[in-house]
Scaffold this motif. Structure first.
Motif, PDB file in Angstrom:
ATOM      1  N   TRP A   4      -6.877   6.200   1.419  1.00  0.00           N
ATOM      2  CA  TRP A   4      -7.300   4.806   1.512  1.00  0.00           C
ATOM      3  C   TRP A   4      -6.115   3.851   1.685  1.00  0.00           C
ATOM      4  O   TRP A   4      -6.019   3.132   2.683  1.00  0.00           O
ATOM      5  N   ILE A   5      -5.193   3.845   0.720  1.00  0.00           N
ATOM      6  CA  ILE A   5      -4.002   3.000   0.812  1.00  0.00           C
ATOM      7  C   ILE A   5      -2.789   3.843   0.443  1.00  0.00           C
ATOM      8  O   ILE A   5      -2.851   4.696  -0.448  1.00  0.00           O
ATOM      9  N   THR A   6      -1.694   3.619   1.149  1.00  0.00           N
ATOM     10  CA  THR A   6      -0.500   4.453   0.987  1.00  0.00           C
ATOM     11  C   THR A   6       0.754   3.588   0.955  1.00  0.00           C
ATOM     12  O   THR A   6       0.783   2.483   1.493  1.00  0.00           O
ATOM     13  N   LYS A   7       1.801   4.132   0.326  1.00  0.00           N
ATOM     14  CA  LYS A   7       3.113   3.480   0.335  1.00  0.00           C
ATOM     15  C   LYS A   7       4.203   4.513   0.071  1.00  0.00           C
ATOM     16  O   LYS A   7       4.135   5.273  -0.900  1.00  0.00           O
ATOM     17  N   TYR A   8       5.204   4.555   0.955  1.00  0.00           N
ATOM     18  CA  TYR A   8       6.328   5.486   0.797  1.00  0.00           C
ATOM     19  C   TYR A   8       7.284   4.958  -0.269  1.00  0.00           C
ATOM     20  O   TYR A   8       7.527   3.750  -0.364  1.00  0.00           O
ATOM     21  N   ALA A   9       7.826   5.878  -1.088  1.00  0.00           N
ATOM     22  CA  ALA A   9       8.728   5.476  -2.165  1.00  0.00           C
ATOM     23  C   ALA A   9       9.792   6.530  -2.400  1.00  0.00           C
ATOM     24  O   ALA A   9       9.490   7.731  -2.479  1.00  0.00           O
ATOM     25  N   ASN A  10      11.028   6.104  -2.505  1.00  0.00           N
ATOM     26  CA  ASN A  10      12.133   6.983  -2.876  1.00  0.00           C
ATOM     27  C   ASN A  10      12.197   7.142  -4.389  1.00  0.00           C
ATOM     28  O   ASN A  10      11.559   6.394  -5.132  1.00  0.00           O
ATOM     29  N   PRO A  11      12.978   8.127  -4.891  1.00  0.00           N
ATOM     30  CA  PRO A  11      13.105   8.298  -6.342  1.00  0.00           C
ATOM     31  C   PRO A  11      13.623   7.030  -7.022  1.00  0.00           C
ATOM     32  O   PRO A  11      14.407   6.269  -6.456  1.00  0.00           O
ATOM     33  N   LYS A  12      13.135   6.812  -8.231  1.00  0.00           N
ATOM     34  CA  LYS A  12      13.536   5.695  -9.088  1.00  0.00           C
ATOM     35  C   LYS A  12      13.159   4.339  -8.497  1.00  0.00           C
ATOM     36  O   LYS A  12      13.796   3.324  -8.799  1.00  0.00           O
ATOM     37  N   THR A  13      12.110   4.320  -7.679  1.00  0.00           N
ATOM     38  CA  THR A  13      11.608   3.050  -7.158  1.00  0.00           C
ATOM     39  C   THR A  13      10.181   2.829  -7.648  1.00  0.00           C
ATOM     40  O   THR A  13       9.537   3.740  -8.180  1.00  0.00           O
ATOM     41  N   GLN A  14       9.697   1.620  -7.457  1.00  0.00           N
ATOM     42  CA  GLN A  14       8.368   1.270  -7.933  1.00  0.00           C
ATOM     43  C   GLN A  14       7.691   0.345  -6.936  1.00  0.00           C
ATOM     44  O   GLN A  14       8.333  -0.234  -6.055  1.00  0.00           O
ATOM     45  N   GLY A  15       6.392   0.219  -7.076  1.00  0.00           N
ATOM     46  CA  GLY A  15       5.619  -0.652  -6.206  1.00  0.00           C
ATOM     47  C   GLY A  15       4.238  -0.848  -6.783  1.00  0.00           C
ATOM     48  O   GLY A  15       3.977  -0.530  -7.947  1.00  0.00           O
ATOM     49  N   PHE A  16       3.311  -1.348  -5.964  1.00  0.00           N
ATOM     50  CA  PHE A  16       1.958  -1.561  -6.469  1.00  0.00           C
ATOM     51  C   PHE A  16       0.964  -1.551  -5.313  1.00  0.00           C
ATOM     52  O   PHE A  16       1.305  -1.772  -4.153  1.00  0.00           O
ATOM     53  N   PHE A  17      -0.295  -1.282  -5.663  1.00  0.00           N
ATOM     54  CA  PHE A  17      -1.440  -1.452  -4.779  1.00  0.00           C
ATOM     55  C   PHE A  17      -2.379  -2.450  -5.445  1.00  0.00           C
ATOM     56  O   PHE A  17      -2.603  -2.380  -6.650  1.00  0.00           O
ATOM     57  N   SER A  18      -2.966  -3.358  -4.679  1.00  0.00           N
ATOM     58  CA  SER A  18      -3.967  -4.257  -5.241  1.00  0.00           C
ATOM     59  C   SER A  18      -5.108  -4.424  -4.249  1.00  0.00           C
ATOM     60  O   SER A  18      -4.917  -4.319  -3.036  1.00  0.00           O
ATOM     61  N   TRP A  19      -6.311  -4.695  -4.771  1.00  0.00           N
ATOM     62  CA  TRP A  19      -7.493  -4.817  -3.926  1.00  0.00           C
ATOM     63  C   TRP A  19      -8.599  -5.551  -4.673  1.00  0.00           C
ATOM     64  O   TRP A  19      -8.547  -5.727  -5.888  1.00  0.00           O
ATOM     65  N   THR A  20      -9.583  -5.977  -3.924  1.00  0.00           N
ATOM     66  CA  THR A  20     -10.838  -6.475  -4.480  1.00  0.00           C
ATOM     67  C   THR A  20     -11.961  -5.556  -4.002  1.00  0.00           C
ATOM     68  O   THR A  20     -11.815  -4.850  -2.999  1.00  0.00           O
ATOM     69  N   ILE A  21     -13.073  -5.549  -4.701  1.00  0.00           N
ATOM     70  CA  ILE A  21     -14.185  -4.663  -4.343  1.00  0.00           C
ATOM     71  C   ILE A  21     -15.041  -5.358  -3.288  1.00  0.00           C
ATOM     72  O   ILE A  21     -16.069  -5.972  -3.582  1.00  0.00           O
ATOM     73  N   ASN A  22     -14.550  -5.305  -2.065  1.00  0.00           N
ATOM     74  CA  ASN A  22     -15.262  -5.845  -0.911  1.00  0.00           C
ATOM     75  C   ASN A  22     -15.450  -4.707   0.084  1.00  0.00           C
ATOM     76  O   ASN A  22     -14.477  -4.156   0.606  1.00  0.00           O
ATOM     77  N   TYR A  23     -16.698  -4.351   0.335  1.00  0.00           N
ATOM     78  CA  TYR A  23     -16.998  -3.180   1.163  1.00  0.00           C
ATOM     79  C   TYR A  23     -17.024  -3.535   2.644  1.00  0.00           C
ATOM     80  O   TYR A  23     -17.212  -4.688   3.032  1.00  0.00           O
ATOM     81  N   ASN A  24     -16.814  -2.511   3.465  1.00  0.00           N
ATOM     82  CA  ASN A  24     -16.902  -2.684   4.910  1.00  0.00           C
ATOM     83  C   ASN A  24     -17.503  -1.440   5.549  1.00  0.00           C
ATOM     84  O   ASN A  24     -17.512  -0.350   4.963  1.00  0.00           O
ATOM     85  N   PHE A  25     -18.044  -1.628   6.744  1.00  0.00           N
ATOM     86  CA  PHE A  25     -18.486  -0.528   7.583  1.00  0.00           C
ATOM     87  C   PHE A  25     -17.311  -0.097   8.455  1.00  0.00           C
ATOM     88  O   PHE A  25     -16.563  -0.936   8.958  1.00  0.00           O
ATOM     89  N   SER A  26     -17.165   1.221   8.673  1.00  0.00           N
ATOM     90  CA  SER A  26     -16.032   1.728   9.450  1.00  0.00           C
ATOM     91  C   SER A  26     -16.456   2.871  10.357  1.00  0.00           C
ATOM     92  O   SER A  26     -17.340   3.651  10.003  1.00  0.00           O
ATOM     93  N   TRP A  27     -15.833   2.947  11.529  1.00  0.00           N
ATOM     94  CA  TRP A  27     -15.929   4.150  12.352  1.00  0.00           C
ATOM     95  C   TRP A  27     -14.542   4.467  12.900  1.00  0.00           C
ATOM     96  O   TRP A  27     -13.689   3.580  13.036  1.00  0.00           O
TER      97      TRP A  27
END
Length: 210
Positions: free
Chosen positions: A44-67
């Motif tokens: 769904w959501i991705t982020k590359y990270a090297n050792p000793k690093t940090q980050g975040f993912f954030s979202w709201t619950i809003n749905y969508n149709f996809s193809w």
């Protein structure tokens, strides 16, 4: 305290890479109540990270149709041409749509569908076999897909679980959740919207509220 914006409650996973490896943090969804044969989870959501690093993912619950257009929907397959359209707010309005094909795929005719609380996709008779996948997503990115077929009606009643993994992933690739060996569920307790996910030195996970 829950953080809100104009689109609803914001959920967040803070991640820390305390391992000795570089790689991709990836959040995917499981749905224990979605028993549709042939359904697949996607990165769904991705982020590359090297050792000793940090980050975040954030979202709201809003749905969508996809193809997504692809020759087959198997583990590791990615695709190019795609479309995501917002579904009705709270699964109440504009929660139904039609997938059609005319030299290319497109969503048409959004409608209010009953009963409320689900997402409905009608695949009309123009859909070729085994050339695309269709399903639902969240915040504009696909989460669950199934092979597209002509003259089918799909009903999704999402109750997602959130999981985090670390490895070699590409956003929107199909994943085999049964073969995920180093993933951890991230559950949000009542009233908690931020969680911390730490990949430890021994490649185990520590999941705690922020």
């Amino acid at each position: 305290m829950a953080e809100n914006n104009s689109n609803g409650t914001v959920f967040q996973i803070n991640f820390v890479n305390n391992s000795s490896n570089s790689g991709t943090f990836m959040v995917f969804q499981k749905d224990p109540n979605m028993a549709m044969p042939g359904i697949n989870s996607l990165a769904w959501i991705t982020k590359y990270a090297n050792p000793k690093t940090q980050g975040f993912f954030s979202w709201t619950i809003n749905y969508n149709f996809s193809w997504m257009e692809s020759e087959s929907i198997t583990s590791g397959i990615t695709s190019g041409t795609s479309q995501s359209l917002p579904a009705g707010e709270g699964l109440l309005t504009m929660n139904g749509i039609t997938l059609t094909y005319d030299k290319g795929y497109s969503f048409i005719d959004p409608v209010d569908q009953t009963p409320e609380g689900s997402l409905y996709i009608k695949e009309d008779g123009t859909i070729p076999l085994d050339r695309a996948s269709v399903g639902i997503g969240m915040c504009g990115a696909p989460t669950f897909m199934i092979q597209a077929q002509p003259n089918m009606e799909l009903v999704f009643t999402p109750t997602p679980e959130y999981w985090i993994a670390f490895g070699d992933f590409t956003q929107s690739q199909v994943i085999n959740v049964q073969e995920m060996t180093n993933s951890a569920q991230v559950s949000f307790p009542p009233g908690i919207t931020k969680m911390n996910a730490t990949l430890n030195e021994d490649n185990s996970w520590t999941i705690i509220p922020d």
